[in-house]
Design a protein around this motif. Sequence first.
Motif, mmCIF file in Angstrom:
data_model
loop_
_atom_site.group_PDB
_atom_site.id
_atom_site.type_symbol
_atom_site.label_atom_id
_atom_site.label_comp_id
_atom_site.label_asym_id
_atom_site.label_seq_id
_atom_site.Cartn_x
_atom_site.Cartn_y
_atom_site.Cartn_z
ATOM 1 N N GLY A 277 51.218 0.736 91.513
ATOM 2 C CA GLY A 277 51.021 0.749 93.104
ATOM 3 C C GLY A 277 50.800 1.711 93.655
ATOM 4 N N VAL A 278 50.812 3.167 93.234
ATOM 5 C CA VAL A 278 50.769 4.318 93.926
ATOM 6 C C VAL A 278 49.379 4.702 94.549
ATOM 7 C CG1 VAL A 278 52.825 5.257 92.711
ATOM 8 C CG2 VAL A 278 50.394 5.813 91.863
ATOM 9 N N GLY A 279 48.450 3.792 93.746
ATOM 10 C CA GLY A 279 47.077 4.079 94.183
ATOM 11 C C GLY A 279 46.081 4.740 93.278
ATOM 12 N N LYS A 280 46.332 4.521 91.924
ATOM 13 C CA LYS A 280 45.295 5.180 90.740
ATOM 14 C C LYS A 280 44.142 4.572 90.817
ATOM 15 C CE LYS A 280 48.324 4.221 87.614
ATOM 16 N NZ LYS A 280 49.503 3.395 88.457
ATOM 17 N N SER A 281 43.923 3.146 90.709
ATOM 18 C CA SER A 281 42.526 2.752 90.678
ATOM 19 C C SER A 281 41.769 3.125 91.839
ATOM 20 C CB SER A 281 42.704 1.123 90.788
ATOM 21 O OG SER A 281 43.768 0.747 89.658
ATOM 22 N N CYS A 282 42.589 3.018 93.142
ATOM 23 C CA CYS A 282 41.888 3.471 94.426
ATOM 24 C C CYS A 282 41.336 4.802 94.407
ATOM 25 C CB CYS A 282 42.828 3.310 95.591
ATOM 26 S SG CYS A 282 43.222 1.332 95.980
ATOM 27 N N ARG B 276 39.262 -0.244 98.381
ATOM 28 C CA ARG B 276 39.582 -1.635 98.154
ATOM 29 C C ARG B 276 41.066 -1.874 98.734
ATOM 30 N NH1 ARG B 276 42.255 -3.568 94.101
ATOM 31 N NH2 ARG B 276 41.745 -1.810 92.497
ATOM 32 N N ALA B 277 41.175 -2.579 99.869
ATOM 33 C CA ALA B 277 42.516 -2.890 100.355
ATOM 34 C C ALA B 277 43.456 -3.711 99.411
ATOM 35 C CB ALA B 277 42.325 -3.266 101.747
ATOM 36 N N HIS C 46 45.279 -5.739 96.710
ATOM 37 C CA HIS C 46 45.749 -5.213 95.359
ATOM 38 C C HIS C 46 45.416 -6.498 94.305
ATOM 39 C CE1 HIS C 46 47.748 -3.184 92.305
ATOM 40 N NE2 HIS C 46 48.340 -4.083 91.736
ATOM 41 N N ASN D 7 49.913 10.752 97.151
ATOM 42 C CA ASN D 7 48.870 9.533 97.501
ATOM 43 C C ASN D 7 49.318 8.873 98.950
ATOM 44 O OD1 ASN D 7 46.091 8.335 97.670
ATOM 45 N ND2 ASN D 7 47.014 6.773 96.807
ATOM 46 N N LYS D 8 48.291 8.167 99.606
ATOM 47 C CA LYS D 8 48.590 7.486 100.866
ATOM 48 C C LYS D 8 49.118 8.369 102.046
ATOM 49 C CE LYS D 8 49.775 3.514 98.006
ATOM 50 N NZ LYS D 8 50.527 2.431 97.907
ATOM 51 N N ASP E 274 47.278 8.933 104.599
ATOM 52 C CA ASP E 274 47.069 8.248 105.866
ATOM 53 C C ASP E 274 48.024 7.391 106.678
ATOM 54 O OD1 ASP E 274 46.183 5.032 104.962
ATOM 55 O OD2 ASP E 274 46.168 6.440 103.377
ATOM 56 N N ALA F 169 43.439 7.899 99.367
ATOM 57 C CA ALA F 169 42.240 7.142 98.573
ATOM 58 C C ALA F 169 41.766 6.206 99.660
ATOM 59 C CB ALA F 169 42.762 6.224 97.582
ATOM 60 N N LYS F 170 42.475 6.026 100.821
ATOM 61 C CA LYS F 170 41.914 5.112 101.877
ATOM 62 C C LYS F 170 40.829 6.096 102.787
ATOM 63 C CE LYS F 170 42.898 1.696 105.698
ATOM 64 N NZ LYS F 170 44.040 1.185 106.240
HETATM 65 P P1 GDP Z 1 47.641 1.497 91.083
HETATM 66 O O1 GDP Z 1 48.514 0.283 90.581
HETATM 67 O O2 GDP Z 1 48.193 2.745 90.807
HETATM 68 O O3 GDP Z 1 46.401 1.567 90.271
HETATM 69 O O4 GDP Z 1 47.448 1.433 92.476
HETATM 70 P P2 GDP Z 1 46.192 0.805 93.192
HETATM 71 O O5 GDP Z 1 45.260 1.518 93.322
HETATM 72 O O6 GDP Z 1 46.036 -0.627 92.819
HETATM 73 O O7 GDP Z 1 46.906 0.470 94.838
HETATM 74 C C1 GDP Z 1 47.821 -0.099 95.118
HETATM 75 C C2 GDP Z 1 47.840 -0.703 96.638
HETATM 76 O O8 GDP Z 1 48.100 0.424 97.577
HETATM 77 C C3 GDP Z 1 46.677 -1.362 97.058
HETATM 78 O O9 GDP Z 1 46.995 -2.240 98.052
HETATM 79 C C4 GDP Z 1 45.837 -0.153 97.666
HETATM 80 O O10 GDP Z 1 44.976 -0.878 98.586
HETATM 81 C C5 GDP Z 1 46.848 0.496 98.345
HETATM 82 N N1 GDP Z 1 46.370 1.708 98.381
HETATM 83 C C6 GDP Z 1 46.113 3.090 97.578
HETATM 84 N N2 GDP Z 1 45.719 4.129 97.918
HETATM 85 C C7 GDP Z 1 46.145 4.010 99.279
HETATM 86 C C8 GDP Z 1 46.108 5.091 100.321
HETATM 87 O O11 GDP Z 1 45.621 6.243 100.158
HETATM 88 N N3 GDP Z 1 46.360 4.558 101.519
HETATM 89 C C9 GDP Z 1 46.660 3.410 101.879
HETATM 90 N N4 GDP Z 1 47.023 3.153 103.157
HETATM 91 N N5 GDP Z 1 46.884 2.520 100.792
HETATM 92 C C10 GDP Z 1 46.404 2.634 99.695
#
Ligand code: GDP
Length: 174
Positions: A20-25, A36-37, A39, A123-124, A126, A153-154
Amino acid sequence: EGDGPEYNYLFKYIIVGDAGVGKSCILLQFTMGRFRAEHDMTIGVEFGHRFVEIDGQTIKLQIWDTAGQEAFRSITRAYYRGATGALLVYDITRRASFDRLAEWLVDARQNAQPNMVIMLIGNKSDLERREVSYEEGAWFARQNGLFFLETSAKTGQNVGSAFMDTANQIYENL
Ligand code: GDP
């Protein structure tokens, strides 16, 4: 011939950190310039690549994402094998993800090659509701000999720099 672009070097990157930290994003933003908003684990990106230039040399950055495996704590030695760069990611709006960094580092140091370059990423950036200050991130990085950036990543802020600063360091170490 006909097998895609030529390159001088291949750098393997892995992206680690809590779910959930934003790795895929981060991967999607760097490789496709998209965010991609929603999850959705089922469309989690697992691999990506992008060609970059350093010193007139073409380098293929091949990026591996855990694609949900981290939730089951089953990141294997194979994942780390050959990795020259790692992005260690936490979410600045979720302190628990920052508190887990030490565990991720132990895992990396046990499994990775000793010269793997590690970039710590908050990350995040924003989002307004942060739980971890910039200074805390910078301090943790300094204590552990890591590079450090805050990214979004946004919006894409610092995402390119995170990969390129790491690539420049790997290149210097060659
Ligand atoms: P992963 O499990 O680490 O791969 O996380 P994801 O890439 O799936 O992102 C988890 C959630 O955080 C998703 O709902 C994303 O849209 C959101 N997210 C990821 N990066 C950002 C960011 O930089 N800013 C914001 N506002 N949301 C983010």
